[in-house]
Design an enzyme around this catalytic site. Structure first.
Site, PDB file in Angstrom:
ATOM      1  N   ASP A 128       0.866  -1.178   0.000  1.00  0.00           N
ATOM      2  CA  ASP A 128       0.000   0.000   0.000  1.00  0.00           C
ATOM      3  C   ASP A 128       0.902   1.227   0.000  1.00  0.00           C
ATOM      4  O   ASP A 128       2.108   1.126   0.255  1.00  0.00           O
ATOM      5  CB  ASP A 128      -0.888  -0.013   1.257  1.00  0.00           C
ATOM      6  CG  ASP A 128      -1.757   1.231   1.346  1.00  0.00           C
ATOM      7  OD1 ASP A 128      -2.453   1.531   0.361  1.00  0.00           O
ATOM      8  OD2 ASP A 128      -1.723   1.921   2.381  1.00  0.00           O
ATOM      9  N   SER A 129       0.293   2.374  -0.245  1.00  0.00           N
ATOM     10  CA  SER A 129       1.059   3.618  -0.203  1.00  0.00           C
ATOM     11  C   SER A 129       1.550   3.939   1.213  1.00  0.00           C
ATOM     12  O   SER A 129       2.468   4.733   1.377  1.00  0.00           O
ATOM     13  CB  SER A 129       0.180   4.759  -0.705  1.00  0.00           C
ATOM     14  OG  SER A 129      -1.030   4.803   0.027  1.00  0.00           O
ATOM     15  N   TYR A 163      -0.617   8.303  -2.638  1.00  0.00           N
ATOM     16  CA  TYR A 163      -0.749   7.953  -4.052  1.00  0.00           C
ATOM     17  C   TYR A 163      -2.014   8.626  -4.635  1.00  0.00           C
ATOM     18  O   TYR A 163      -2.111   8.830  -5.831  1.00  0.00           O
ATOM     19  CB  TYR A 163      -0.913   6.437  -4.224  1.00  0.00           C
ATOM     20  CG  TYR A 163       0.339   5.587  -4.080  1.00  0.00           C
ATOM     21  CD1 TYR A 163       1.541   6.099  -3.586  1.00  0.00           C
ATOM     22  CD2 TYR A 163       0.298   4.244  -4.457  1.00  0.00           C
ATOM     23  CE1 TYR A 163       2.658   5.285  -3.462  1.00  0.00           C
ATOM     24  CE2 TYR A 163       1.421   3.433  -4.343  1.00  0.00           C
ATOM     25  CZ  TYR A 163       2.592   3.950  -3.845  1.00  0.00           C
ATOM     26  OH  TYR A 163       3.702   3.141  -3.732  1.00  0.00           O
ATOM     27  N   GLY A 164      -2.961   8.889  -3.754  1.00  0.00           N
ATOM     28  CA  GLY A 164      -4.293   9.315  -4.204  1.00  0.00           C
ATOM     29  C   GLY A 164      -4.335  10.618  -4.962  1.00  0.00           C
ATOM     30  O   GLY A 164      -5.303  10.907  -5.664  1.00  0.00           O
ATOM     31  N   CYS A 223      -3.794  -0.991  -1.961  1.00  0.00           N
ATOM     32  CA  CYS A 223      -4.122   0.415  -2.199  1.00  0.00           C
ATOM     33  C   CYS A 223      -5.126   0.521  -3.362  1.00  0.00           C
ATOM     34  O   CYS A 223      -4.880  -0.009  -4.452  1.00  0.00           O
ATOM     35  CB  CYS A 223      -2.836   1.152  -2.554  1.00  0.00           C
ATOM     36  SG  CYS A 223      -3.066   2.868  -2.958  1.00  0.00           S
ATOM     37  N   ASN A 224      -6.238   1.188  -3.109  1.00  0.00           N
ATOM     38  CA  ASN A 224      -7.242   1.335  -4.174  1.00  0.00           C
ATOM     39  C   ASN A 224      -6.698   2.121  -5.362  1.00  0.00           C
ATOM     40  O   ASN A 224      -6.973   1.785  -6.515  1.00  0.00           O
ATOM     41  CB  ASN A 224      -8.484   2.054  -3.630  1.00  0.00           C
ATOM     42  CG  ASN A 224      -9.382   1.147  -2.819  1.00  0.00           C
ATOM     43  OD1 ASN A 224     -10.396   0.680  -3.292  1.00  0.00           O
ATOM     44  ND2 ASN A 224      -8.994   0.876  -1.580  1.00  0.00           N
ATOM     45  N   THR A 225      -5.919   3.182  -5.067  1.00  0.00           N
ATOM     46  CA  THR A 225      -5.403   4.010  -6.159  1.00  0.00           C
ATOM     47  C   THR A 225      -4.432   3.199  -7.014  1.00  0.00           C
ATOM     48  O   THR A 225      -4.476   3.241  -8.247  1.00  0.00           O
ATOM     49  CB  THR A 225      -4.708   5.268  -5.590  1.00  0.00           C
ATOM     50  OG1 THR A 225      -5.551   5.874  -4.609  1.00  0.00           O
ATOM     51  CG2 THR A 225      -4.405   6.262  -6.684  1.00  0.00           C
ATOM     52  N   GLU A 284      -6.186   8.777   9.837  1.00  0.00           N
ATOM     53  CA  GLU A 284      -4.821   8.674  10.382  1.00  0.00           C
ATOM     54  C   GLU A 284      -4.694   9.394  11.720  1.00  0.00           C
ATOM     55  O   GLU A 284      -3.910   8.997  12.576  1.00  0.00           O
ATOM     56  CB  GLU A 284      -3.801   9.200   9.364  1.00  0.00           C
ATOM     57  CG  GLU A 284      -3.713   8.271   8.173  1.00  0.00           C
ATOM     58  CD  GLU A 284      -2.493   8.466   7.289  1.00  0.00           C
ATOM     59  OE1 GLU A 284      -1.606   9.264   7.639  1.00  0.00           O
ATOM     60  OE2 GLU A 284      -2.446   7.803   6.231  1.00  0.00           O
ATOM     61  N   CYS A 342     -11.427   2.972  -0.518  1.00  0.00           N
ATOM     62  CA  CYS A 342     -10.122   3.488  -0.074  1.00  0.00           C
ATOM     63  C   CYS A 342      -9.739   2.735   1.190  1.00  0.00           C
ATOM     64  O   CYS A 342     -10.606   2.439   2.019  1.00  0.00           O
ATOM     65  CB  CYS A 342     -10.226   4.985   0.217  1.00  0.00           C
ATOM     66  SG  CYS A 342      -8.725   5.699   0.943  1.00  0.00           S
ATOM     67  N   THR A 343      -8.450   2.460   1.324  1.00  0.00           N
ATOM     68  CA  THR A 343      -7.967   1.678   2.461  1.00  0.00           C
ATOM     69  C   THR A 343      -8.375   2.256   3.820  1.00  0.00           C
ATOM     70  O   THR A 343      -8.548   1.510   4.780  1.00  0.00           O
ATOM     71  CB  THR A 343      -6.425   1.653   2.434  1.00  0.00           C
ATOM     72  OG1 THR A 343      -5.948   2.988   2.233  1.00  0.00           O
ATOM     73  CG2 THR A 343      -5.907   0.743   1.346  1.00  0.00           C
ATOM     74  N   HIS A 344      -8.487   3.585   3.889  1.00  0.00           N
ATOM     75  CA  HIS A 344      -8.714   4.239   5.185  1.00  0.00           C
ATOM     76  C   HIS A 344     -10.184   4.260   5.626  1.00  0.00           C
ATOM     77  O   HIS A 344     -10.474   4.449   6.796  1.00  0.00           O
ATOM     78  CB  HIS A 344      -8.227   5.684   5.128  1.00  0.00           C
ATOM     79  CG  HIS A 344      -6.749   5.839   5.072  1.00  0.00           C
ATOM     80  ND1 HIS A 344      -5.986   5.289   4.078  1.00  0.00           N
ATOM     81  CD2 HIS A 344      -5.889   6.492   5.903  1.00  0.00           C
ATOM     82  CE1 HIS A 344      -4.712   5.606   4.281  1.00  0.00           C
ATOM     83  NE2 HIS A 344      -4.624   6.336   5.384  1.00  0.00           N
TER      84      HIS A 344
HETATM   85  N1  DGL Z   1      -4.086   3.834   0.109  1.00  0.00           N
HETATM   86  C1  DGL Z   1      -4.748   4.877  -0.647  1.00  0.00           C
HETATM   87  C2  DGL Z   1      -5.970   4.261  -1.361  1.00  0.00           C
HETATM   88  O1  DGL Z   1      -6.572   3.298  -0.923  1.00  0.00           O
HETATM   89  C3  DGL Z   1      -5.154   6.047   0.236  1.00  0.00           C
HETATM   90  C4  DGL Z   1      -3.974   6.888   0.717  1.00  0.00           C
HETATM   91  C5  DGL Z   1      -3.202   7.529  -0.424  1.00  0.00           C
HETATM   92  O2  DGL Z   1      -3.721   8.485  -1.049  1.00  0.00           O
HETATM   93  O3  DGL Z   1      -2.102   7.078  -0.679  1.00  0.00           O
HETATM   94  O4  DGL Z   1      -6.344   4.736  -2.395  1.00  0.00           O
END
Ligand code: DGL
Length: 268
Positions: A12-13, A44-45, A75-77, A154, A186-188
């Site tokens: 993940d990012s 990454y987003g 990571c979704n992105t 976070e 999104c992961t969060h």
């Molecule tokens: N992990 C990213 C996602 O799921 C969220 C955090 C980021 O922007 O890197 O897209």
């Protein structure tokens, strides 16, 4: 390398993918896992597709060198932009979070009106729309980027008036579209599930991509005969590209387990 005793690689990012790791650990407690958080290059987003693909390739390379049997792009992105490239280039199974989340949304919806929330990059990629439409051509997909949810999660600021106000500002547009299902893309976002559920009400089903992905990992491993034997000792390794201490501190909110032995790796 395809050996059932090898670990699953997850990247993940940053810390967010620990929600996916957590779901995998609960579903597959015997599996060893190596998690890589690219904390030096997060987020990454907000980055371009080309940059995210470059980062994703370097993260995948680090994990492949450690002999993983399957790669999970948590990571979704990164899943939105890089899953095709990684699936083509690697000779191990590669799973992203978007397809499992989309499948679960299609199974959950009654009206075919599905909302998706994610980072700016995930929404801009239109990946969720494409996958959902391919599975259910008659569906209607409504998307909204919710970038402020990432820092709220976070900070551990997941309930109370500020997250509630933020959620209602972001989600009112989707509610006007009368969605009956909302993908947390999104992961969060699983950390904000209570607040999001309160905002959208009981008539909207929430789809957690992390949960859906852990199910897909289980299916992929069993199909390929790569499930680890029960009662073996599962090892958990954490790699980061920036400060291990801050990863451990923030990561505690995302993983319901100890984060020990964090190793720094170089991506420059
Ligand atoms: N992990 C990213 C996602 O799921 C969220 C955090 C980021 O922007 O890197 O897209």
């Amino acid at each position: 390398m395809r050996d059932s005793s090898n670990p699953i690689g997850v990247f993940d990012s940053g810390v967010g993918g620990l929600t996916v790791m957590d779901a995998i650990m609960r579903r597959l407690p015997d599996e060893s896992l190596i998690y890589l958080g690219d904390t030096a290059r997060v987020p990454y987003g907000t980055k371009s597709a080309d940059t995210v693909i470059r980062y994703a390739r370097s993260c995948a390379g680090i994990l492949v060198e450690r002999g993983i049997k399957l790669l999970v792009v948590a990571c979704n992105t990164a899943s939105a932009y890089a899953i095709d490239a990684l699936s083509k280039e690697l000779d191990i199974p590669v799973l992203g979070v978007i397809e499992p989340g989309a499948r679960r949304a299609v199974a959950a919806t009654g009206s075919g009106r599905i909302g998706v929330i994610g980072t700016v990059g995930t929404i801009r990629s239109e990946r969720y729309q494409k996958v959902i439409k391919a599975l259910a051509p008659a569906s209607h997909v409504f998307c909204k980027a919710c970038p402020l949810f990432v820092p709220l999660a976070e900070e551990g600021w997941t309930t109370g008036s500020v997250p509630l106000l933020t959620a209602s500002a972001y989600l009112s547009e989707l509610l006007h579209q009368e969605i009956d299902t909302l993908v947390l893309g999104c992961t969060h976002y699983p950390l904000l599930k209570r607040t999001i559920a309160e905002t959208v009400g009981a008539n909207v089903a929430l789809v957690d991509s992390a949960e859906a992905t852990s199910e897909a990992v289980c299916e992929a491993l069993s199909e390929q005969g790569l499930l680890q034997d029960a009662n073996s000792t599962a090892k958990r390794t954490f790699l980061v590209t920036d400060d291990p201490d801050s990863f451990a501190r923030t990561g505690r909110r995302f993983l319901n387990d100890a984060i020990t032995s964090i190793e720094w790796v170089d991506v420059t």
